[in-house]
Design a protein around this motif. Structure first.
Motif, PDB file in Angstrom:
ATOM      1  N   LEU A  79       0.822  -1.031   0.202  1.00 20.64           N
ATOM      2  CA  LEU A  79       0.073  -0.011  -0.059  1.00 20.64           C
ATOM      3  C   LEU A  79       1.057   1.237   0.051  1.00 20.64           C
ATOM      4  O   LEU A  79       0.561   2.375  -0.609  1.00 20.64           O
ATOM      5  CB  LEU A  79      -0.798   0.108   1.091  1.00 20.64           C
ATOM      6  N   ASP A  80       1.941   1.212   0.625  1.00 16.44           N
ATOM      7  CA  ASP A  80       2.897   2.241   0.612  1.00 16.44           C
ATOM      8  C   ASP A  80       3.765   2.612  -0.884  1.00 16.44           C
ATOM      9  O   ASP A  80       4.286   3.482  -0.938  1.00 16.44           O
ATOM     10  CB  ASP A  80       3.943   2.078   1.595  1.00 16.44           C
ATOM     11  N   HIS A  81       3.652   1.409  -1.634  1.00 20.43           N
ATOM     12  CA  HIS A  81       4.475   1.495  -2.808  1.00 20.43           C
ATOM     13  C   HIS A  81       3.317   0.891  -3.989  1.00 20.43           C
ATOM     14  O   HIS A  81       3.488  -0.297  -4.575  1.00 20.43           O
ATOM     15  CB  HIS A  81       5.622   0.524  -2.927  1.00 20.43           C
ATOM     16  N   PRO A  82       2.481   1.959  -4.555  1.00 19.86           N
ATOM     17  CA  PRO A  82       1.532   1.581  -5.303  1.00 19.86           C
ATOM     18  C   PRO A  82       2.100   1.099  -6.772  1.00 19.86           C
ATOM     19  O   PRO A  82       1.659   0.422  -7.331  1.00 19.86           O
ATOM     20  CB  PRO A  82       0.596   2.702  -5.456  1.00 19.86           C
ATOM     21  N   ASP A  83       3.461   1.637  -7.039  1.00 16.79           N
ATOM     22  CA  ASP A  83       4.015   1.219  -8.317  1.00 16.79           C
ATOM     23  C   ASP A  83       4.332   0.002  -8.189  1.00 16.79           C
ATOM     24  O   ASP A  83       4.183  -0.687  -9.402  1.00 16.79           O
ATOM     25  CB  ASP A  83       5.185   2.213  -8.323  1.00 16.79           C
TER      26      ASP A  83
ATOM     27  N   LEU B 129      -8.433  -1.724  -2.134  1.00 21.22           N
ATOM     28  CA  LEU B 129      -7.999  -1.749  -0.646  1.00 21.22           C
ATOM     29  C   LEU B 129      -7.220  -0.467  -0.059  1.00 21.22           C
ATOM     30  O   LEU B 129      -6.079  -0.220  -0.808  1.00 21.22           O
ATOM     31  CB  LEU B 129      -7.205  -2.784  -0.450  1.00 21.22           C
ATOM     32  N   THR B 130      -7.572   0.165   1.022  1.00 19.28           N
ATOM     33  CA  THR B 130      -6.911   1.266   1.514  1.00 19.28           C
ATOM     34  C   THR B 130      -7.020   1.022   2.956  1.00 19.28           C
ATOM     35  O   THR B 130      -7.608   0.249   3.714  1.00 19.28           O
ATOM     36  CB  THR B 130      -7.647   2.629   0.952  1.00 19.28           C
ATOM     37  N   LEU B 131      -6.011   2.037   3.656  1.00 21.78           N
ATOM     38  CA  LEU B 131      -5.893   2.116   5.231  1.00 21.78           C
ATOM     39  C   LEU B 131      -7.273   2.682   5.724  1.00 21.78           C
ATOM     40  O   LEU B 131      -7.671   3.674   4.911  1.00 21.78           O
ATOM     41  CB  LEU B 131      -4.737   2.522   5.415  1.00 21.78           C
TER      42      LEU B 131
ATOM     43  N   LEU C  65      -8.659  -1.647   7.717  1.00 26.43           N
ATOM     44  CA  LEU C  65      -8.673  -1.236   6.302  1.00 26.43           C
ATOM     45  C   LEU C  65     -10.054  -1.172   5.954  1.00 26.43           C
ATOM     46  O   LEU C  65     -11.064  -1.639   6.706  1.00 26.43           O
ATOM     47  CB  LEU C  65      -7.844  -2.628   5.235  1.00 26.43           C
ATOM     48  N   ARG C  66     -10.310  -0.567   4.646  1.00 22.23           N
ATOM     49  CA  ARG C  66     -11.534  -0.432   3.952  1.00 22.23           C
ATOM     50  C   ARG C  66     -11.137  -1.397   2.595  1.00 22.23           C
ATOM     51  O   ARG C  66     -10.139  -0.930   2.032  1.00 22.23           O
ATOM     52  CB  ARG C  66     -11.919   1.041   3.555  1.00 22.23           C
ATOM     53  N   LEU C  67     -12.451  -2.067   2.107  1.00 21.63           N
ATOM     54  CA  LEU C  67     -12.081  -2.816   1.035  1.00 21.63           C
ATOM     55  C   LEU C  67     -12.130  -2.367  -0.202  1.00 21.63           C
ATOM     56  O   LEU C  67     -11.998  -2.842  -1.146  1.00 21.63           O
ATOM     57  CB  LEU C  67     -12.978  -4.130   1.208  1.00 21.63           C
ATOM     58  N   ALA C  68     -13.107  -1.183  -0.414  1.00 14.81           N
ATOM     59  CA  ALA C  68     -13.391  -0.515  -1.542  1.00 14.81           C
ATOM     60  C   ALA C  68     -13.368   0.886  -1.372  1.00 14.81           C
ATOM     61  O   ALA C  68     -13.855   1.440  -0.373  1.00 14.81           O
ATOM     62  CB  ALA C  68     -14.577  -1.094  -1.955  1.00 14.81           C
TER      63      ALA C  68
END
Length: 419
Positions: free
Chosen positions: A271-275, A391-393, A416-419
């Protein structure tokens, strides 16, 4: 030759706030200060901290460095001190010893050989459909919990139950008998906080395993407990009932912890490195290599202590026989002498099939569960990010809670939130 490593007036405290708050930066400072330092854990006796990759690998692989201090007359008797501090009854003391990590030589090879039959490449590969099924069942439940954008705790709903369920099935702990193990694991995983409960929990755990062993002796199954029982009957003088209990105890209580924390720290890293996550989505064949990179930067901060059986030269210094030596895995795995741009997450980094990083240890005590942990992480992470691409924090990154425990970076909860 005398010890020339830097010896600060105040030894490094391994649970100091600076190291806990930012282990990457903290351990990097230690590594670049000197190849060897002195340190303590919770104010205990000083020990040598080994900070750099080549030296850490030497400690893990050189047979002169032993895991059992009882094999080295000059080594301190830390075991008795710890057991007294934890108020463990004398008849239960031996059950708390991790036999696979704390013995050496023929005895270690005997026990490791018995347990390794459950972790062969063929057997682990045969488990993959079951791991996938458990993963998807957990993700189905997770989807229900996160319906409508409600936050979910990935630790409680996914990272912990997946490896715990798999190891219980392998060992032979039936589903209707697993509930107490959650409580036992929490207590035994942090004994200093549960000192008053520890004797009763140990007693309950040992009694339960003796009962399981008795039942498998009467009605064998295709599980590890049955295999250990049958091995005892074939060679009873080499495998005692106490050893069987300790082996199972070690696998169930500690066998899933590293994988649990690997999953949690990997999710945060991606999540910290979306690339890097985008590369995995574009080409899922990258997942096996990515798991090795995530393990390199993952939860393991240091290994178990070693004790040199003779005076040894290490990091430009002579370390006396019987000294306590702690190999620091995280600074070794981020040593720029071994890994270019070491703190950067690079899922394309070549790990030579996992032979370059030290996340699973090395040498005679190389992690037996490595193939299973890698498989679980690959299956789980691929399925999680495929199922929930949004997925996001659910909290700011700096509010993710961590647990202060030695040796492993532990996420307490992962909202987390799934969407």
């Amino acid at each position: 030759m005398t010890v020339t490593a830097e010896t600060p007036a105040d030894p490094v405290e391994l649970l100091s706030p600076d190291l806990v708050a930012d282990p990457f930066a903290g351990y990097a400072l230690l590594r670049e200060r000197a190849p060897l330092l002195t340190g303590t854990l919770l104010g205990g006796p000083p020990m040598w901290l080994v900070t750099r990759y080549d030296d850490v690998r030497t400690v893990l692989t050189d047979p002169r460095f032993l895991n059992d201090p009882a094999s080295v007359p000059e080594a301190p008797d830390t075991r008795t001190t710890i057991m007294k501090q934890l108020n463990i009854p004398s008849d239960l003391v031996d059950y708390l010893d991790d036999k696979l990590m704390q013995i050496d030589g023929d005895h270690h090879r005997r026990l490791r050989g018995l347990v390794s039959k459950a972790f062969t490449a063929r057997r682990v590969a045969g488990l993959r459909p079951r791991v996938e099924r458990i993963t998807h069942d957990l993700l189905d439940r997770l989807a229900g919990q996160g319906a409508g954008g409600a936050p979910v705790d990935l630790m409680e709903a996914f990272c912990y139950p997946l490896p715990f369920t798999v190891i219980c099935e392998m060992v032979g702990i039936d589903e209707d008998e697993r509930a107490p193990w959650y409580d036992w694991g929490a207590c035994l995983g942090n004994p200093t906080e549960h000192r008053d409960r520890l004797p009763a929990v140990m007693r309950a755990c040992v009694d339960h395993m003796l009962d399981v062993i008795a039942r498998r002796r009467a009605e064998p199954r295709d599980d590890l407990v049955t295999g250990l029982v049958q091995a005892q009957e074939d060679d009873g003088d080499r495998l005692t009932e106490q050893e069987m209990v300790t082996l199972v105890f070690t696998l169930v209580i500690t066998g899933h912890e590293t994988t649990t924390q690997l999953l949690a720290t990997a999710v945060l890293a991606l999540l910290d490195h979306p690339d890097q996550l985008a590369l995995l989505r574009e080409d899922p064949t990258r997942w096996p290599g990515a798991v090795h990179e995530l393990m390199r930067l993952g939860p393991t901060q240091w290994g178990v202590p070693r004790y040199p059986a003779e005076d040894v030269v290490l990091g430009g210094a002579t370390i006396p026989a019987g000294s306590t030596i702690l190999p620091l895995i995280l600074p070794a795995n981020t040593d720029p002498r071994r890994f270019p741009d070491p703190e950067r997450l690079d899922i394309a980094r070549d790990h030579g099939g996992g032979e370059r990083h030290l996340g699973f240890g090395r040498g005679a005590h190389y992690c037996l569960g490595r193939p299973l942990a890698l498989q679980e992480a690959e299956v789980a992470l691929h399925a999680l990010f495929s199922r929930f691409p949004g997925l996001t924090l659910a909290v700011p990154r700096d509010e993710v809670p961590w647990v202060l425990r030695p040796g492993v970076t532990r996420v307490e909860s992962l909202p987390l939130r799934l969407a």
